[in-house]
Design an enzyme around this catalytic site. Structure first.
Site, mmCIF file in Angstrom:
data_model
loop_
_atom_site.group_PDB
_atom_site.id
_atom_site.type_symbol
_atom_site.label_atom_id
_atom_site.label_comp_id
_atom_site.label_asym_id
_atom_site.label_seq_id
_atom_site.Cartn_x
_atom_site.Cartn_y
_atom_site.Cartn_z
ATOM 1 N N HIS A 103 5.825 -32.021 8.985
ATOM 2 C CA HIS A 103 5.311 -30.667 8.779
ATOM 3 C C HIS A 103 4.245 -30.633 7.684
ATOM 4 C CE1 HIS A 103 8.319 -29.353 11.546
ATOM 5 N NE2 HIS A 103 9.284 -29.869 10.802
ATOM 6 N N HIS B 115 8.928 -25.076 8.143
ATOM 7 C CA HIS B 115 7.883 -25.840 8.841
ATOM 8 C C HIS B 115 6.470 -25.559 8.314
ATOM 9 C CE1 HIS B 115 10.393 -26.730 12.729
ATOM 10 N NE2 HIS B 115 11.016 -27.086 11.621
ATOM 11 N N ASP C 36 0.841 -1.206 0.000
ATOM 12 C CA ASP C 36 0.000 0.000 0.000
ATOM 13 C C ASP C 36 0.877 1.257 0.000
ATOM 14 O OD1 ASP C 36 0.882 0.264 2.606
ATOM 15 O OD2 ASP C 36 -1.110 0.175 3.530
ATOM 16 N N CYS D 221 3.014 -3.472 3.953
ATOM 17 C CA CYS D 221 2.192 -2.321 4.337
ATOM 18 C C CYS D 221 2.905 -1.662 5.522
ATOM 19 C CB CYS D 221 0.744 -2.710 4.625
ATOM 20 S SG CYS D 221 0.461 -3.761 6.068
ATOM 21 N N THR E 288 2.627 -2.107 8.814
ATOM 22 C CA THR E 288 3.057 -3.105 9.798
ATOM 23 C C THR E 288 3.252 -4.500 9.195
ATOM 24 O OG1 THR E 288 0.757 -3.635 10.259
ATOM 25 C CG2 THR E 288 1.800 -1.963 11.676
HETATM 26 C C1 RB5 Z 1 -1.902 2.512 6.599
HETATM 27 O O1 RB5 Z 1 -1.893 3.699 7.323
HETATM 28 C C2 RB5 Z 1 -1.674 1.348 7.531
HETATM 29 O O2 RB5 Z 1 -2.780 1.172 8.357
HETATM 30 C C3 RB5 Z 1 -1.369 0.076 6.761
HETATM 31 O O3 RB5 Z 1 -0.262 0.287 5.956
HETATM 32 C C4 RB5 Z 1 -1.048 -1.176 7.571
HETATM 33 O O4 RB5 Z 1 -0.088 -0.903 8.535
HETATM 34 C C5 RB5 Z 1 -2.195 -1.906 8.092
HETATM 35 O O5 RB5 Z 1 -2.058 -2.997 8.675
#
Ligand code: RB5
Length: 147
Positions: free
Chosen positions: A132, A97, A7, A64, A66
């Site tokens: 596994h 695994h 994203d 993204c 996180t």
């Molecule tokens: C975007 O601001 C953020 O929420 C997205 O990139 C991600 O971290 C969501 O899990």
């Protein structure tokens, strides 16, 4: 061939990862996004996941902020085992695994050099099969109960 996507939060990070893949001679297709304009991570999670699940691409990298949202979206597609990694040990074991077929990274969590090491580790690790395989089959059987 590798499918990659992310994203807006991961746009410039993804560009750096693409340069790294180019340097390593690893072929990929970028499923977007293609600018830093605000967008929605499920779009790219689903696109890359479908590309991998169809067999057209053998693995994927999703990014993204996180790594969480985009991996959750990818894991909704049948046949996908996406893992968010912030360390090389998890990256290696998730392949050895769990036979993960998508690696998710958080552009706001890991530094670019660590991300490159995680990618190398994940791409080089191989599924061990054996006991596994049975467990991975059990995970995938859960999908059948949903349909
Ligand atoms: C975007 O601001 C953020 O929420 C997205 O990139 C991600 O971290 C969501 O899990």
């Amino acid at each position: 061939m590798l499918a990659i996507g992310g994203d807006h939060a991961a746009f410039s990070f993804k560009e750096e990862i693409k340069e790294y893949l180019d340097e390593k001679g690893i072929a990929y297709k970028d499923f977007g996004c293609h600018s830093p304009e605000s967008t929605h991570y499920p779009i790219y999670g689903e696109k890359v996941a479908r590309a991998v699940a169809s067999g057209e691409y053998d693995r994927g990298i999703l990014i993204c902020g996180t790594g969480v949202g985009i991996s959750l979206a990818a894991n909704k597609v049948k046949g996908i085992r996406a893992v968010v990694c912030t360390d090389c040990y998890t990256a290696a074991l998730s392949k050895r695994h769990n036979n993960t077929n998508i690696l998710a990274l958080g552009a706001r969590v890991v530094g670019i050099d660590l991300a490159k090491m995680i990618i190398d580790t994940w791409l080089e690790a191989e599924f061990e099969g054996g006991r596994h395989q049975k467990r991975v089959d059990m995970i995938m059987a859960i999908e059948e109960k949903n349909s």
